[in-house]
Write a protein that holds these residues in place. Structure first.
Motif, PDB file in Angstrom:
ATOM      1  N   GLY A  57       0.788  -1.229   0.000  1.00 37.57           N
ATOM      2  CA  GLY A  57       0.000   0.000   0.000  1.00 37.57           C
ATOM      3  C   GLY A  57       0.818   1.275   0.000  1.00 37.57           C
ATOM      4  O   GLY A  57       0.311   2.334  -0.358  1.00 37.57           O
ATOM      5  N   HIS A  58       2.073   1.194   0.387  1.00 38.48           N
ATOM      6  CA  HIS A  58       2.893   2.396   0.522  1.00 38.48           C
ATOM      7  C   HIS A  58       4.115   2.435  -0.400  1.00 38.48           C
ATOM      8  O   HIS A  58       4.757   3.464  -0.516  1.00 38.48           O
ATOM      9  CB  HIS A  58       3.394   2.535   1.964  1.00 38.48           C
ATOM     10  CG  HIS A  58       2.288   2.569   2.970  1.00 38.48           C
ATOM     11  ND1 HIS A  58       1.464   3.663   3.136  1.00 38.48           N
ATOM     12  CD2 HIS A  58       1.849   1.645   3.842  1.00 38.48           C
ATOM     13  CE1 HIS A  58       0.579   3.409   4.076  1.00 38.48           C
ATOM     14  NE2 HIS A  58       0.788   2.177   4.525  1.00 38.48           N
ATOM     15  N   ILE A  59       4.453   1.324  -1.019  1.00 41.71           N
ATOM     16  CA  ILE A  59       5.693   1.255  -1.805  1.00 41.71           C
ATOM     17  C   ILE A  59       5.387   0.876  -3.252  1.00 41.71           C
ATOM     18  O   ILE A  59       4.754  -0.138  -3.514  1.00 41.71           O
ATOM     19  CB  ILE A  59       6.678   0.226  -1.206  1.00 41.71           C
ATOM     20  CG1 ILE A  59       7.054   0.638   0.206  1.00 41.71           C
ATOM     21  CG2 ILE A  59       7.916   0.104  -2.089  1.00 41.71           C
ATOM     22  CD1 ILE A  59       7.905  -0.390   0.934  1.00 41.71           C
ATOM     23  N   ARG A  60       5.870   1.710  -4.173  1.00 39.56           N
ATOM     24  CA  ARG A  60       5.771   1.436  -5.601  1.00 39.56           C
ATOM     25  C   ARG A  60       7.202   1.400  -6.143  1.00 39.56           C
ATOM     26  O   ARG A  60       7.994   2.304  -5.917  1.00 39.56           O
ATOM     27  CB  ARG A  60       4.981   2.519  -6.314  1.00 39.56           C
ATOM     28  CG  ARG A  60       4.845   2.239  -7.808  1.00 39.56           C
ATOM     29  CD  ARG A  60       4.099   3.317  -8.532  1.00 39.56           C
ATOM     30  NE  ARG A  60       2.761   3.441  -7.957  1.00 39.56           N
ATOM     31  CZ  ARG A  60       1.938   4.431  -8.234  1.00 39.56           C
ATOM     32  NH1 ARG A  60       2.304   5.391  -9.047  1.00 39.56           N
ATOM     33  NH2 ARG A  60       0.745   4.476  -7.680  1.00 39.56           N
ATOM     34  N   LEU A  61       7.532   0.337  -6.863  1.00 37.12           N
ATOM     35  CA  LEU A  61       8.857   0.177  -7.454  1.00 37.12           C
ATOM     36  C   LEU A  61       8.780   0.429  -8.950  1.00 37.12           C
ATOM     37  O   LEU A  61       7.780   0.116  -9.587  1.00 37.12           O
ATOM     38  CB  LEU A  61       9.388  -1.242  -7.207  1.00 37.12           C
ATOM     39  CG  LEU A  61       9.479  -1.672  -5.745  1.00 37.12           C
ATOM     40  CD1 LEU A  61       9.818  -3.148  -5.656  1.00 37.12           C
ATOM     41  CD2 LEU A  61      10.506  -0.835  -5.019  1.00 37.12           C
ATOM     42  N   LEU A  62       9.854   0.987  -9.506  1.00 39.19           N
ATOM     43  CA  LEU A  62       9.912   1.232 -10.939  1.00 39.19           C
ATOM     44  C   LEU A  62      10.938   0.308 -11.568  1.00 39.19           C
ATOM     45  O   LEU A  62      12.077   0.243 -11.112  1.00 39.19           O
ATOM     46  CB  LEU A  62      10.300   2.684 -11.228  1.00 39.19           C
ATOM     47  CG  LEU A  62       9.309   3.746 -10.784  1.00 39.19           C
ATOM     48  CD1 LEU A  62       9.863   5.135 -11.062  1.00 39.19           C
ATOM     49  CD2 LEU A  62       7.975   3.561 -11.480  1.00 39.19           C
ATOM     50  N   ASP A  63      10.517  -0.400 -12.607  1.00 33.73           N
ATOM     51  CA  ASP A  63      11.435  -1.222 -13.388  1.00 33.73           C
ATOM     52  C   ASP A  63      11.680  -0.477 -14.684  1.00 33.73           C
ATOM     53  O   ASP A  63      10.756   0.040 -15.306  1.00 33.73           O
ATOM     54  CB  ASP A  63      10.817  -2.595 -13.660  1.00 33.73           C
ATOM     55  CG  ASP A  63      11.811  -3.552 -14.294  1.00 33.73           C
ATOM     56  OD1 ASP A  63      13.027  -3.344 -14.114  1.00 33.73           O
ATOM     57  OD2 ASP A  63      11.375  -4.503 -14.952  1.00 33.73           O
ATOM     58  N   CYS A  64      12.933  -0.402 -15.081  1.00 33.40           N
ATOM     59  CA  CYS A  64      13.268   0.350 -16.285  1.00 33.40           C
ATOM     60  C   CYS A  64      14.310  -0.407 -17.098  1.00 33.40           C
ATOM     61  O   CYS A  64      14.996  -1.284 -16.576  1.00 33.40           O
ATOM     62  CB  CYS A  64      13.796   1.733 -15.924  1.00 33.40           C
ATOM     63  SG  CYS A  64      15.346   1.674 -15.014  1.00 33.40           S
ATOM     64  N   PRO A  65      14.431  -0.062 -18.386  1.00 32.95           N
ATOM     65  CA  PRO A  65      15.476  -0.689 -19.197  1.00 32.95           C
ATOM     66  C   PRO A  65      16.861  -0.317 -18.678  1.00 32.95           C
ATOM     67  O   PRO A  65      17.044   0.717 -18.035  1.00 32.95           O
ATOM     68  CB  PRO A  65      15.255  -0.088 -20.591  1.00 32.95           C
ATOM     69  CG  PRO A  65      13.879   0.465 -20.569  1.00 32.95           C
ATOM     70  CD  PRO A  65      13.590   0.835 -19.154  1.00 32.95           C
ATOM     71  N   GLY A  66      17.826  -1.176 -18.967  1.00 23.93           N
ATOM     72  CA  GLY A  66      19.199  -0.885 -18.575  1.00 23.93           C
ATOM     73  C   GLY A  66      19.757   0.301 -19.338  1.00 23.93           C
ATOM     74  O   GLY A  66      19.379   0.568 -20.476  1.00 23.93           O
TER      75      GLY A  66
END
Length: 93
Positions: free
Chosen positions: A39-48
């Motif tokens: 509920g409090h943490i959002r992670l971002l995945d991105c290209p290298g």
């Protein structure tokens, strides 16, 4: 971060599900993706990302920026690896 260091795998491990695609070759993650961990943490995945350092093109391959299958000249990266190794290690002394 650099390509193929485990950014997507770490997110999947924290999420305990397959939230992000992973693979052994660079370029599986093609765009920015937000993954809600709780509920409090959002992670971002991105290209290298590999910044141009002005080094010869062979070093981009050594940093994981190019998939080995896409190389036009596989000999250049191989020579770059051999130049970094001590001669005794290459000969097997």
């Amino acid at each position: 971060g650099y390509p193929n260091v485990g950014k997507s795998s770490l997110i999947n491990s924290l999420k305990r599900s397959r939230a992000c695609g992973v693979g052994a070759t660079p370029g599986v993650t093609r765009c920015l993706q937000a993954v809600q961990l709780d509920g409090h943490i959002r992670l971002l995945d991105c290209p290298g990302v590999v910044l141009d350092s002005g080094d010869p093109p062979a070093t981009a391959t050594l940093r994981g920026a190019l998939a080995p299958q896409r190389l036009r000249d596989p000999l250049s990266p191989a020579c770059a690896i051999l130049q970094r190794c001590p001669p005794q290690q290459v000969r097997g002394d």
